[in-house]
Design a protein around this motif. Structure first.
Motif, PDB file in Angstrom:
ATOM      1  N   MET A  16       0.943  -1.277  -0.018  1.00 48.00           N
ATOM      2  CA  MET A  16       0.121  -0.147  -0.009  1.00 48.00           C
ATOM      3  C   MET A  16       0.872   1.268   0.099  1.00 48.00           C
ATOM      4  O   MET A  16       1.545   1.441   0.753  1.00 48.00           O
ATOM      5  N   ASN A  17       0.528   2.401  -0.778  1.00 47.00           N
ATOM      6  CA  ASN A  17       1.371   3.297  -0.768  1.00 47.00           C
ATOM      7  C   ASN A  17       0.419   4.665  -0.484  1.00 47.00           C
ATOM      8  O   ASN A  17      -0.636   4.542  -0.229  1.00 47.00           O
ATOM      9  N   ILE A  18       1.007   5.883  -0.279  1.00 45.54           N
ATOM     10  CA  ILE A  18       0.034   6.913   0.097  1.00 45.54           C
ATOM     11  C   ILE A  18      -1.173   7.343  -0.791  1.00 45.54           C
ATOM     12  O   ILE A  18      -1.868   7.598  -0.410  1.00 45.54           O
ATOM     13  N   GLU A  19      -0.955   7.171  -2.257  1.00 47.53           N
ATOM     14  CA  GLU A  19      -2.085   7.070  -3.072  1.00 47.53           C
ATOM     15  C   GLU A  19      -3.241   6.331  -2.723  1.00 47.53           C
ATOM     16  O   GLU A  19      -4.225   6.495  -2.872  1.00 47.53           O
ATOM     17  N   ASP A  20      -2.758   4.735  -2.630  1.00 45.81           N
ATOM     18  CA  ASP A  20      -3.830   3.974  -2.158  1.00 45.81           C
ATOM     19  C   ASP A  20      -4.440   4.568  -0.834  1.00 45.81           C
ATOM     20  O   ASP A  20      -5.656   4.334  -0.746  1.00 45.81           O
ATOM     21  N   ILE A  21      -3.793   4.841   0.138  1.00 49.75           N
ATOM     22  CA  ILE A  21      -4.479   5.221   1.503  1.00 49.75           C
ATOM     23  C   ILE A  21      -5.239   6.597   1.008  1.00 49.75           C
ATOM     24  O   ILE A  21      -6.454   6.523   1.666  1.00 49.75           O
ATOM     25  N   ARG A  22      -4.748   7.604   0.410  1.00 50.64           N
ATOM     26  CA  ARG A  22      -5.404   8.608  -0.142  1.00 50.64           C
ATOM     27  C   ARG A  22      -7.037   8.132  -0.508  1.00 50.64           C
ATOM     28  O   ARG A  22      -7.897   8.802  -0.254  1.00 50.64           O
ATOM     29  N   THR A  23      -6.716   7.263  -1.607  1.00 47.38           N
ATOM     30  CA  THR A  23      -8.005   6.996  -2.256  1.00 47.38           C
ATOM     31  C   THR A  23      -8.988   6.181  -1.445  1.00 47.38           C
ATOM     32  O   THR A  23     -10.210   6.591  -1.394  1.00 47.38           O
ATOM     33  N   TYR A  24      -8.544   5.367  -0.497  1.00 52.22           N
ATOM     34  CA  TYR A  24      -9.287   4.589   0.311  1.00 52.22           C
ATOM     35  C   TYR A  24      -9.961   5.763   1.170  1.00 52.22           C
ATOM     36  O   TYR A  24     -11.449   5.588   1.620  1.00 52.22           O
ATOM     37  N   CYS A  25      -9.229   6.516   2.061  1.00 53.72           N
ATOM     38  CA  CYS A  25      -9.890   7.433   2.870  1.00 53.72           C
ATOM     39  C   CYS A  25     -10.721   8.454   2.308  1.00 53.72           C
ATOM     40  O   CYS A  25     -11.891   8.626   2.737  1.00 53.72           O
ATOM     41  N   LEU A  26     -10.347   8.863   1.086  1.00 52.39           N
ATOM     42  CA  LEU A  26     -11.556   9.998   0.650  1.00 52.39           C
ATOM     43  C   LEU A  26     -12.794   9.111  -0.110  1.00 52.39           C
ATOM     44  O   LEU A  26     -13.801   9.812  -0.272  1.00 52.39           O
ATOM     45  N   SER A  27     -12.738   7.966  -0.275  1.00 54.53           N
ATOM     46  CA  SER A  27     -13.936   7.226  -0.525  1.00 54.53           C
ATOM     47  C   SER A  27     -14.921   7.091   0.440  1.00 54.53           C
ATOM     48  O   SER A  27     -16.185   6.451   0.328  1.00 54.53           O
ATOM     49  N   LYS A  28     -14.499   7.340   1.909  1.00 54.27           N
ATOM     50  CA  LYS A  28     -15.578   7.381   2.949  1.00 54.27           C
ATOM     51  C   LYS A  28     -16.283   8.576   2.915  1.00 54.27           C
ATOM     52  O   LYS A  28     -15.797   9.648   2.569  1.00 54.27           O
ATOM     53  N   LYS A  29     -17.430   8.481   3.497  1.00 51.10           N
ATOM     54  CA  LYS A  29     -18.632   9.562   3.700  1.00 51.10           C
ATOM     55  C   LYS A  29     -17.838  10.613   4.547  1.00 51.10           C
ATOM     56  O   LYS A  29     -17.597  10.351   5.668  1.00 51.10           O
ATOM     57  N   GLY A  30     -18.198  11.826   4.283  1.00 49.17           N
ATOM     58  CA  GLY A  30     -17.919  13.041   5.283  1.00 49.17           C
ATOM     59  C   GLY A  30     -16.478  13.429   5.347  1.00 49.17           C
ATOM     60  O   GLY A  30     -15.973  13.919   6.386  1.00 49.17           O
ATOM     61  N   VAL A  31     -15.589  12.561   4.577  1.00 52.19           N
ATOM     62  CA  VAL A  31     -14.081  13.031   4.648  1.00 52.19           C
ATOM     63  C   VAL A  31     -13.444  13.987   4.058  1.00 52.19           C
ATOM     64  O   VAL A  31     -13.931  14.190   2.695  1.00 52.19           O
ATOM     65  N   SER A  32     -12.651  14.743   4.462  1.00 51.65           N
ATOM     66  CA  SER A  32     -11.756  15.775   3.937  1.00 51.65           C
ATOM     67  C   SER A  32     -10.357  15.704   4.006  1.00 51.65           C
ATOM     68  O   SER A  32      -9.948  14.997   5.080  1.00 51.65           O
ATOM     69  N   GLU A  33      -9.617  16.241   3.207  1.00 54.21           N
ATOM     70  CA  GLU A  33      -8.100  16.005   3.070  1.00 54.21           C
ATOM     71  C   GLU A  33      -7.404  17.386   3.423  1.00 54.21           C
ATOM     72  O   GLU A  33      -7.822  18.360   2.793  1.00 54.21           O
ATOM     73  N   GLU A  34      -6.715  17.527   4.346  1.00 52.61           N
ATOM     74  CA  GLU A  34      -6.189  18.729   4.614  1.00 52.61           C
ATOM     75  C   GLU A  34      -4.640  18.707   5.077  1.00 52.61           C
ATOM     76  O   GLU A  34      -4.133  17.653   5.228  1.00 52.61           O
ATOM     77  N   PHE A  35      -3.961  19.838   5.187  1.00 51.64           N
ATOM     78  CA  PHE A  35      -2.653  20.018   5.677  1.00 51.64           C
ATOM     79  C   PHE A  35      -2.545  21.061   6.528  1.00 51.64           C
ATOM     80  O   PHE A  35      -1.839  22.129   6.588  1.00 51.64           O
ATOM     81  N   PRO A  36      -3.163  20.873   7.821  1.00 54.33           N
ATOM     82  CA  PRO A  36      -3.427  21.830   8.831  1.00 54.33           C
ATOM     83  C   PRO A  36      -1.875  22.049   9.468  1.00 54.33           C
ATOM     84  O   PRO A  36      -1.826  23.072  10.502  1.00 54.33           O
ATOM     85  N   PHE A  37      -0.906  21.156   9.694  1.00 51.98           N
ATOM     86  CA  PHE A  37       0.349  21.080  10.336  1.00 51.98           C
ATOM     87  C   PHE A  37       1.321  21.437   9.371  1.00 51.98           C
ATOM     88  O   PHE A  37       2.606  20.989   9.745  1.00 51.98           O
ATOM     89  N   GLY A  38       1.099  21.869   7.920  1.00 49.06           N
ATOM     90  CA  GLY A  38       2.421  22.102   7.123  1.00 49.06           C
ATOM     91  C   GLY A  38       2.113  21.177   6.228  1.00 49.06           C
ATOM     92  O   GLY A  38       1.424  20.252   5.981  1.00 49.06           O
ATOM     93  N   GLU A  39       3.171  21.329   4.963  1.00 52.66           N
ATOM     94  CA  GLU A  39       3.122  20.596   3.939  1.00 52.66           C
ATOM     95  C   GLU A  39       3.457  19.024   3.945  1.00 52.66           C
ATOM     96  O   GLU A  39       3.367  18.429   2.716  1.00 52.66           O
ATOM     97  N   ASN A  40       4.089  18.689   4.934  1.00 52.06           N
ATOM     98  CA  ASN A  40       4.366  17.293   5.103  1.00 52.06           C
ATOM     99  C   ASN A  40       3.426  16.404   5.967  1.00 52.06           C
ATOM    100  O   ASN A  40       3.615  15.115   6.153  1.00 52.06           O
ATOM    101  N   ALA A  41       2.597  16.932   6.499  1.00 55.94           N
ATOM    102  CA  ALA A  41       1.499  16.507   7.197  1.00 55.94           C
ATOM    103  C   ALA A  41       0.034  16.192   6.911  1.00 55.94           C
ATOM    104  O   ALA A  41      -0.574  17.236   6.917  1.00 55.94           O
ATOM    105  N   LEU A  42      -0.145  14.995   6.297  1.00 57.71           N
ATOM    106  CA  LEU A  42      -1.550  14.874   5.502  1.00 57.71           C
ATOM    107  C   LEU A  42      -2.580  14.397   6.364  1.00 57.71           C
ATOM    108  O   LEU A  42      -2.304  13.398   7.149  1.00 57.71           O
ATOM    109  N   VAL A  43      -3.505  15.116   6.584  1.00 57.03           N
ATOM    110  CA  VAL A  43      -4.688  14.745   7.503  1.00 57.03           C
ATOM    111  C   VAL A  43      -6.032  14.435   7.072  1.00 57.03           C
ATOM    112  O   VAL A  43      -6.168  15.056   5.912  1.00 57.03           O
TER     113      VAL A  43
END
Length: 115
Positions: free
Chosen positions: A1-28
């Protein structure tokens, strides 16, 4: 599994947003504004996920790639080094568990919005 797989999986869930609140290296990833997964993009791939405290301890004992949550409440968060030592299925299960733990603590009104 890579970060793109994780990203796709997380964003497939209802009510989910993707953010960088702690800087460009901390994907939340958040469900209805509450964090359920954090990944540090500056080093080897790892994710922090919320976990039931008892289950968190069991996973740490069973899997060497699971350690107490780095920079998180170690009772409720695990860091998982995504190094190929566990299956993608298990990683998805742990992401699902984190999502569910956060979702169950949301006010009823917010939970109803994503059903």
């Amino acid at each position: 599994m890579n970060i793109e797989d994780i990203r796709t999986y997380c964003l497939s869930k209802k009510g989910v947003s993707e953010e960088f609140p702690f800087g460009e290296n901390a994907l939340v990833y958040k469900v209805m504004g509450k964090m359920f997964l954090l990944s540090d993009l500056s080093s080897e791939l790892s994710i922090n996920v919320k976990c039931d405290p008892q289950k968190a301890m069991e996973l740490r004992e069973r899997y060497p790639c699971v350690i107490p949550g780095y920079h998180m409440n170690k009772k409720h968060w695990n860091t998982i080094r995504v190094d190929g030592s566990v299956s993608d299925r298990l990683i998805r299960e742990w992401i699902d568990h984190s999502y569910a733990k956060v979702l169950e603590k949301l006010p009823g009104k917010l939970r109803e919005q994503i059903r």
